[in-house]
Design an enzyme around this catalytic site. Sequence first.
Site, PDB file in Angstrom:
ATOM      1  NE  ARG A 156      20.341 -30.070 151.914  1.00 31.48           N
ATOM      2  CZ  ARG A 156      21.496 -30.723 151.816  1.00 31.48           C
ATOM      3  NH1 ARG A 156      22.456 -30.242 151.016  1.00 31.48           N
ATOM      4  NH2 ARG A 156      21.709 -31.827 152.492  1.00 31.48           N
ATOM      5  CB  THR A 166      20.218 -29.916 144.880  1.00 30.36           C
ATOM      6  OG1 THR A 166      20.193 -29.858 146.299  1.00 30.36           O
ATOM      7  CG2 THR A 166      19.144 -29.019 144.329  1.00 30.36           C
ATOM      8  CG  LEU A 190      22.098 -26.255 141.679  1.00 27.87           C
ATOM      9  CD1 LEU A 190      21.228 -27.115 140.766  1.00 27.87           C
ATOM     10  CD2 LEU A 190      21.226 -25.401 142.579  1.00 27.87           C
ATOM     11  CG  ASP A 191      23.478 -27.867 148.479  1.00 25.89           C
ATOM     12  OD1 ASP A 191      24.434 -27.080 148.359  1.00 25.89           O
ATOM     13  OD2 ASP A 191      22.535 -27.698 149.279  1.00 25.89           O
ATOM     14  NE  ARG A 192      28.344 -36.286 144.529  1.00 30.39           N
ATOM     15  CZ  ARG A 192      29.542 -36.825 144.388  1.00 30.39           C
ATOM     16  NH1 ARG A 192      30.540 -36.451 145.160  1.00 30.39           N
ATOM     17  NH2 ARG A 192      29.763 -37.741 143.463  1.00 30.39           N
TER      18      ARG A 192
END
Length: 234
Positions: free
Chosen positions: A172, A73, A69-71
């Site tokens: 996003r 998120t 997962l993106d940081r």
Amino acid sequence: MASEKLHSNKENLEVLYEDNHIIIVNKRPGDIVQGDKTGDKPLSEVVKSFLKEKYNKPGNVYLGVVHRLDRPTSGIVLFSKTSKALPRLNKLFQNKDAQKTYWAVVKQRPPKDSDKLIHFLKRNPKQNKSYANIKEVPESKKAILEYRLKKELDNYYLLEVDLQTGRHHQIRSQLSAIGCPIKGDLKYGFDRSNKDASIHLHARELKFEHPVKKVPVHIVAPSPKDAIWNSCLD
């Protein structure tokens, strides 16, 4: 960046599910799943420390990273505890047999209350950003998601997103492309950042077949505790 006390450590790690083969945790915004150039301790190492202490393991702890997962998120991250389960889980995700549902909070009402979005995303590594194109362009990858308007908040809208492909910054980028950047996401066009550098994107649900037991697994992750996420649950 989110303050250190908000980051996961082996004492505050939120474990959603664990058995002999897998462990699923609820990632806090600001955690990185795997090590990167920042040198910050990744969530994978936090989980290893947790398992080492819980089971009093003397040697190294095996842990396979299945997805990221993106940081900024939050939400569900699945790890493999055995070398037997890892390739099976990898295949599960590659074949799109894992159903992933996200919650996203946006400022603008989307053009439709529900829709299927198809874009071609082209990644710019220098900017660490993906650009959504309506038509295929060189070096782009097809990205598909479905969203529906789940709730109208006082100043925002809660969207539920079913991800059909797993592209870099896909949700996003695609929501931004329809004029709905996610709250706090400066990179994709939101007008201001969140105080803790998070964005209001949360990996809410994961459904898949257990790689060894062959039974259905359905996980729901509580959203972070803030006024806006709390209002999504009212």
